[in-house]
Write a protein that holds these residues in place. Structure first.
Motif, PDB file in Angstrom:
ATOM      1  N   MET A  89       0.822  -1.220   0.000  1.00  0.00           N
ATOM      2  CA  MET A  89       0.000   0.000   0.000  1.00  0.00           C
ATOM      3  C   MET A  89       0.850   1.263   0.000  1.00  0.00           C
ATOM      4  N   MET A  90       2.164   1.096   0.051  1.00  0.00           N
ATOM      5  CA  MET A  90       3.070   2.243   0.136  1.00  0.00           C
ATOM      6  C   MET A  90       2.857   3.227  -1.006  1.00  0.00           C
ATOM      7  N   ASP A  91       2.742   2.731  -2.234  1.00  0.00           N
ATOM      8  CA  ASP A  91       2.586   3.626  -3.391  1.00  0.00           C
ATOM      9  C   ASP A  91       1.309   4.441  -3.294  1.00  0.00           C
ATOM     10  N   PHE A  92       0.205   3.784  -2.927  1.00  0.00           N
ATOM     11  CA  PHE A  92      -1.067   4.503  -2.800  1.00  0.00           C
ATOM     12  C   PHE A  92      -0.982   5.578  -1.723  1.00  0.00           C
ATOM     13  N   LEU A  93      -0.399   5.242  -0.580  1.00  0.00           N
ATOM     14  CA  LEU A  93      -0.315   6.199   0.528  1.00  0.00           C
ATOM     15  C   LEU A  93       0.584   7.379   0.166  1.00  0.00           C
ATOM     16  N   THR A  94       1.634   7.130  -0.585  1.00  0.00           N
ATOM     17  CA  THR A  94       2.523   8.213  -1.016  1.00  0.00           C
ATOM     18  C   THR A  94       1.795   9.176  -1.955  1.00  0.00           C
ATOM     19  N   VAL A  95       1.030   8.621  -2.890  1.00  0.00           N
ATOM     20  CA  VAL A  95       0.244   9.455  -3.801  1.00  0.00           C
ATOM     21  C   VAL A  95      -0.799  10.260  -3.016  1.00  0.00           C
ATOM     22  N   ALA A  96      -1.466   9.605  -2.065  1.00  0.00           N
ATOM     23  CA  ALA A  96      -2.501  10.279  -1.273  1.00  0.00           C
ATOM     24  C   ALA A  96      -1.908  11.412  -0.445  1.00  0.00           C
ATOM     25  N   TYR A  97      -0.698  11.201   0.081  1.00  0.00           N
ATOM     26  CA  TYR A  97      -0.078  12.268   0.877  1.00  0.00           C
ATOM     27  C   TYR A  97       0.159  13.521   0.044  1.00  0.00           C
ATOM     28  N   GLY A  98       0.522  13.331  -1.228  1.00  0.00           N
ATOM     29  CA  GLY A  98       0.820  14.469  -2.083  1.00  0.00           C
ATOM     30  C   GLY A  98      -0.377  15.337  -2.410  1.00  0.00           C
ATOM     31  N   ILE A  99      -1.591  14.871  -2.090  1.00  0.00           N
ATOM     32  CA  ILE A  99      -2.803  15.649  -2.402  1.00  0.00           C
ATOM     33  C   ILE A  99      -2.942  16.842  -1.469  1.00  0.00           C
ATOM     34  N   GLY A 100      -2.530  16.675  -0.202  1.00  0.00           N
ATOM     35  CA  GLY A 100      -2.580  17.771   0.760  1.00  0.00           C
ATOM     36  C   GLY A 100      -3.807  17.738   1.650  1.00  0.00           C
ATOM     37  N   GLY A 101      -3.800  18.625   2.659  1.00  0.00           N
ATOM     38  CA  GLY A 101      -4.950  18.762   3.569  1.00  0.00           C
ATOM     39  C   GLY A 101      -5.231  17.520   4.383  1.00  0.00           C
ATOM     40  N   ALA A 102      -6.525  17.256   4.584  1.00  0.00           N
ATOM     41  CA  ALA A 102      -6.959  16.122   5.401  1.00  0.00           C
ATOM     42  C   ALA A 102      -6.498  14.800   4.810  1.00  0.00           C
ATOM     43  N   ILE A 103      -6.434  14.725   3.481  1.00  0.00           N
ATOM     44  CA  ILE A 103      -6.025  13.482   2.828  1.00  0.00           C
ATOM     45  C   ILE A 103      -4.584  13.152   3.186  1.00  0.00           C
ATOM     46  N   SER A 104      -3.720  14.158   3.248  1.00  0.00           N
ATOM     47  CA  SER A 104      -2.328  13.931   3.628  1.00  0.00           C
ATOM     48  C   SER A 104      -2.231  13.376   5.044  1.00  0.00           C
ATOM     49  N   LEU A 105      -3.006  13.955   5.939  1.00  0.00           N
ATOM     50  CA  LEU A 105      -2.983  13.485   7.325  1.00  0.00           C
ATOM     51  C   LEU A 105      -3.424  12.027   7.416  1.00  0.00           C
ATOM     52  N   LEU A 106      -4.520  11.695   6.764  1.00  0.00           N
ATOM     53  CA  LEU A 106      -5.033  10.327   6.813  1.00  0.00           C
ATOM     54  C   LEU A 106      -4.043   9.355   6.166  1.00  0.00           C
ATOM     55  N   ALA A 107      -3.331   9.816   5.139  1.00  0.00           N
ATOM     56  CA  ALA A 107      -2.315   8.969   4.515  1.00  0.00           C
ATOM     57  C   ALA A 107      -1.167   8.713   5.481  1.00  0.00           C
ATOM     58  N   LEU A 108      -0.795   9.734   6.262  1.00  0.00           N
ATOM     59  CA  LEU A 108       0.262   9.542   7.248  1.00  0.00           C
ATOM     60  C   LEU A 108      -0.146   8.531   8.311  1.00  0.00           C
ATOM     61  N   ASN A 109      -1.432   8.446   8.593  1.00  0.00           N
ATOM     62  CA  ASN A 109      -1.910   7.433   9.550  1.00  0.00           C
ATOM     63  C   ASN A 109      -1.597   6.036   9.037  1.00  0.00           C
ATOM     64  N   GLY A 110      -1.868   5.792   7.741  1.00  0.00           N
ATOM     65  CA  GLY A 110      -1.545   4.496   7.165  1.00  0.00           C
ATOM     66  C   GLY A 110      -0.052   4.241   7.144  1.00  0.00           C
ATOM     67  N   LEU A 111       0.740   5.263   6.812  1.00  0.00           N
ATOM     68  CA  LEU A 111       2.198   5.110   6.806  1.00  0.00           C
ATOM     69  C   LEU A 111       2.724   4.808   8.203  1.00  0.00           C
ATOM     70  N   PHE A 112       2.143   5.447   9.211  1.00  0.00           N
ATOM     71  CA  PHE A 112       2.553   5.228  10.602  1.00  0.00           C
ATOM     72  C   PHE A 112       2.360   3.759  10.989  1.00  0.00           C
ATOM     73  N   ILE A 113       1.248   3.166  10.560  1.00  0.00           N
ATOM     74  CA  ILE A 113       0.993   1.750  10.849  1.00  0.00           C
ATOM     75  C   ILE A 113       2.021   0.870  10.150  1.00  0.00           C
ATOM     76  N   LEU A 114       2.329   1.175   8.899  1.00  0.00           N
ATOM     77  CA  LEU A 114       3.316   0.383   8.168  1.00  0.00           C
ATOM     78  C   LEU A 114       4.703   0.502   8.806  1.00  0.00           C
ATOM     79  N   ILE A 115       5.033   1.674   9.330  1.00  0.00           N
ATOM     80  CA  ILE A 115       6.335   1.882   9.969  1.00  0.00           C
ATOM     81  C   ILE A 115       6.442   1.087  11.262  1.00  0.00           C
ATOM     82  N   HIS A 116       5.410   1.172  12.098  1.00  0.00           N
ATOM     83  CA  HIS A 116       5.489   0.578  13.442  1.00  0.00           C
ATOM     84  C   HIS A 116       5.144  -0.904  13.470  1.00  0.00           C
ATOM     85  N   GLN A 117       4.250  -1.339  12.590  1.00  0.00           N
ATOM     86  CA  GLN A 117       3.817  -2.732  12.660  1.00  0.00           C
ATOM     87  C   GLN A 117       4.450  -3.612  11.585  1.00  0.00           C
ATOM     88  N   HIS A 118       4.966  -2.998  10.525  1.00  0.00           N
ATOM     89  CA  HIS A 118       5.494  -3.801   9.417  1.00  0.00           C
ATOM     90  C   HIS A 118       6.910  -3.383   9.015  1.00  0.00           C
TER      91      HIS A 118
END
Length: 507
Positions: free
Chosen positions: A284-313
């Motif tokens: 899901m890394m590619d999707f989350l990276t693209v979503a972060y680049g959109i900005g605003g609330a979408i960027s924040l929510l994308a960072l939530n997914g990245l945070f899970i991948l960093i800490h759990q995977h």
């Protein structure tokens, strides 16, 4: 009523004698969708009874269906010719029902859906697939594909019809083959669209796949529509296979550009409903990276997914906190997703192993932005900052630095710098808020003048505090009577003092 009686009589004739088989066209004609919805509904119910009975009586041809003209040859018996001909009529009926799923009347759509799923169930019991060896899969995948295509129109919202379909997704084999059908559909439709977003279609796909309830253990997979022998040997009975299909479906859906509103919906459920059931969540890394680049609330929510991948995977993403820091701007105290933003930011900054300079930069940036924040946001952010001090005592130097900068002109901290010198600064911003016009804000800011307790403040109740709630609270405050002098002064000893008036009268 007369029309229904005619259709019922026609049904009895077709089922009663093969010499009346041609009358099946009288039943199929209303399904063309040109008549009133009531007539279409009646015809659909009659056709359901007709082909349901033919499936149960095994009077439809079993195996690969020959062309209708080829069946007229001498190589087929009269019995096979009848079964092939009637099987073609059954296929015509299925095609009409698939088209009726796009009818403007919902009752027609719903009945078409339910009739097709009844046929799926009947074909599962009385398969039209020729079983050549033990263990042959007999699930009617092609028929289910007609249903899935009907649920995913490109020109209208089908969420109501999809919600009606969800009861069938409780079957493990139905869910498995629906996921495969959705994957194929997305690939075909989006390829034709040449990567342009299709808002209705993509929303319909999301409405269909987002409620999917994946099993956690193989032992939970006990509900199957097809009662298959030696099912344990088939992929449809294995949790690993379900996860592979689930993962491929989501990756296929998310590799295409989505409408902006749909990014938010996907990201909100991603960490709970998608990532835990993927074999390789890091895909899901590619999707989350693209979503972060959109900005605003979408960027924040994308960072939530990245945070899970960093800490759990164990995903390596060195710029995570730099990107989170860049999301802090004046709008965060005013936007409607403020509560979720600070809930997630609190989660991201919860580790006590973060370096002091990093946390200090967040504290200073939040404090600087607080100077223009509304009172309802300040009542949340000040306890938030206090909690950061509790987790990271090394940052308390910002509060207790004598002779520190008194305003922005003297402050070594520059918010726009990539590596700000936050630890060399002080929290003059919070000190300024101690003179805020709102007494609750001034009181909350004054807490930093005292020694902070070790127990963190619970900010969950403050995250969604609104200006209306704050105003309502002030209005409902009980007023305290202030003692005032209401009796007229009557002189030094309680009597009216007229002595001086008498002695110094001008008369």
């Amino acid at each position: 009523m007369a029309r229904e009686a005619e259709l019922a009589a026609c049904l009895e004739a077709v089922l009663g004698s093969r010499s009346s088989a041609n009358r099946v066209f009288e039943l199929l004609e209303p399904l063309a969708g040109q008549e009133e919805p009531e007539h279409i509904v009646s015809a659909a119910r009659i056709c359901s009874r007709l082909f349901g009975a033919l499936l149960e009586r095994r009077e439809l041809f079993v195996g690969p269906l020959p062309e209708e003209d080829a069946a007229l040859g001498e190589s087929y018996s009269a019995e096979d010719k009848y079964r092939i001909w009637m099987r073609h009529r059954y296929r015509d009926c299925v095609g009409c029902l698939g088209e009726l799923m796009a009818h403007e009347a919902f009752q027609v759509k719903e009945l078409a859906l339910c009739t097709l799923m009844k046929f799926v169930e009947l074909e599962a019991q009385y398969p039209l697939i020729k079983i050549e060896w033990k263990g042959t899969l007999t699930f009617p995948c092609d028929l289910l594909k007609v249903v899935v295509d009907g649920l995913l129109p490109t020109h209208e919202d089908a969420s109501l019809l999809i919600s009606r379909f969800q009861e069938y997704m409780e079957y493990d084999d139905v869910r498995y083959f629906v996921m495969k059908a959705v994957t194929a559909s997305v690939g075909q439709v989006m390829q034709k669209a040449k990567q342009k977003p299709l808002p209705f279609y993509q929303q319909n796909v999301f409405s269909l796949i987002s409620p999917i309830n994946m099993p956690n253990k193989e032992s939970e997979m006990v509900k199957f529509m097809v009662k298959q022998e030696n099912r344990e040997e088939l992929k449809v009975s294995r949790l690993q296979a379900h996860r592979q299909v689930f993962e491929k479906m989501w990756l296929t859906f998310l590799k295409h550009k989505l409408p902006t509103g749909l990014y938010k919906k996907v990201l909100v459920i991603l960490h709970d409903s998608v990532l835990p059931y993927m074999n390789e969540p890091t895909l899901m890394m590619d999707f989350l990276t693209v979503a972060y680049g959109i900005g605003g609330a979408i960027s924040l929510l994308a960072l939530n997914g990245l945070f899970i991948l960093i800490h759990q995977h164990n995903l390596e993403y060195p710029d995570f906190y730099k990107k989170l820091y860049s999301l802090l701007d004046p709008s965060i105290y005013h936007v409607k997703y403020r509560a979720r933003f600070f809930h997630l930011t609190d989660l991201f900054l919860s580790s006590s192993h973060l370096p002091a300079y990093l946390v200090a930069a967040f504290i200073k940036r939040l404090s600087r932005l607080a100077l223009t924040a509304p009172p309802e946001a300040l009542l949340m952010i000040i306890p938030f900052i206090c909690n950061l001090f509790r987790r990271h005592p090394a940052c308390r130097v910002l509060v207790h630095r004598p002779g520190g900068p008194a305003d922005m002109s003297e402050d070594p901290y520059v918010m726009e710098e990539e590596e700000p010198r936050a630890l060399e600064s002080s929290l003059w911003e919070i000190q300024s808020l101690q003179n805020h016009y709102h007494p609750d804000v001034a009181k909350a800011a004054a807490v930093l003048n005292q020694f902070l307790s070790e127990m963190e403040d619970d900010i969950s109740g403050l995250l969604e505090l609104s200006a209306y709630e704050l105003f309502d609270k002030e209005v409902k405050k009980k007023t305290v009577d202030v003692p005032l002098e209401f009796e007229q002064v009557r002189g030094l000893f309680g009597k009216k003092n007229d002595i001086f008036a008498e002695h110094f009268s001008l008369d």
